[in-house]
Write a protein that holds these residues in place. Structure first.
Motif, short mmCIF file in Angstrom:
data_model
loop_
_atom_site.label_atom_id
_atom_site.label_comp_id
_atom_site.label_asym_id
_atom_site.label_seq_id
_atom_site.Cartn_x
_atom_site.Cartn_y
_atom_site.Cartn_z
N GLU A 1 5.09 6.38 3.73
CA GLU A 1 3.88 6.88 4.62
C GLU A 1 4.22 7.48 5.87
N ILE B 1 5.18 11.09 5.49
CA ILE B 1 4.00 12.03 5.44
C ILE B 1 3.38 12.28 7.01
N PRO C 1 -4.47 10.45 2.25
CA PRO C 1 -3.04 10.14 1.49
C PRO C 1 -3.33 10.52 0.06
N ALA D 1 -1.00 12.95 -2.07
CA ALA D 1 -0.42 12.07 -3.53
C ALA D 1 -0.64 12.94 -4.78
N ILE E 1 2.14 6.86 -2.10
CA ILE E 1 2.41 6.81 -0.58
C ILE E 1 2.29 5.47 -0.39
#
Length: 236
Positions: free
Chosen positions: A60, A63, A168, A172, A186
């Protein structure tokens, strides 16, 4: 396919889970920056090695970095509210969490002052009865995934604080589609536990992600392996 990836030091290649024996292949990348795009990172380091049944786990943290949600601590100016509230937050056994003025300031910005104050009030009452973690439970994943600088974090992010990734699950799903349908998770993993923050489909069990990376095969320092390809081990 022969995988050119080796497990990180002191981390086993395979792990036993409720979903069978899984191999975890840490994928080394360049130091991910805000200017990078997730699709390009996957194309460069992951795509050619995928086979049917693989699941791509993405930290994470990278990201959040690529979404512009990581900030040098020198650029974060904590409010008086953040400086006050951080004194009462339970400090986890790993990382900083929101136990510093700069990370609490990110939490205030992300969650909102009203919800933060409500959570602090309820958490204060619950502490009188020995119950901890209420603040995080009320504020949710966006608060739990906030973290600050640590000595063991790869530079330059040892001087950064970061928020949780934005949307998230949607990220994904987008990356799964880009890879042609491979599952994408994630994950927020450390040496204590792994937490699924995003996944491309609802019926993909969180427990699969939690068990697959329960020992944090990405490592916790300078391994530079923020992506893990997880593959079921087939007995010969």
């Amino acid at each position: 396919m022969e995988m050119p990836f080796a497990p990180n030091v002191d981390k086993p290649l395979t792990i036993e889970t409720d979903f069978g024996t899984l191999a975890r292949y840490p994928v080394k990348t360049h130091v991910i920056m805000k200017e990078d795009e997730p699709e390009e990172v996957l194309d460069k380091y992951v795509r050619e090695y995928l086979v049917e049944g693989d699941t791509v786990f993405i930290s994470e943290k990278i990201i959040a970095i690529m979404q512009g949600r990581a900030f040098p601590v020198s650029e974060i100016k904590p409010s008086r509210l953040a400086k006050f509230l951080c004194k009462f937050v339970y400090k986890p056994d790993y990382g900083i969490g929101i136990g510093s003025p700069v990370t609490m300031e990110l939490c205030v910005r992300e969650v909102g002052r009203v919800k933060i104050l409500f959570a602090a009030f309820i958490a204060g009452i619950c502490k009188l009865f020995g119950k901890r973690g209420v603040f995080y439970n009320i504020c949710g994943m966006k608060a739990r995934a906030i973290d600050g600088p640590c000595d063991y974090t790869l530079p330059p992010y040892n001087t950064y604080a970061k928020m949780a990734p934005d949307k998230p699950h949607e990220v994904a799903a987008r990356l799964s589609k880009h890879l042609g349908g491979y599952d994408v998770i994630i994950i927020d993993a450390n040496d204590i536990a792994a937490t699924v923050l995003g996944k491309n489909r609802k019926d993909l069990p969180d427990l699969f992600g939690e068990q697959a990376l329960s020992d944090n095969p990405s490592g916790q320092s300078d391994e530079q392996t923020p992506i893990i390809i997880v593959r079921p081990v087939t007995e010969k």
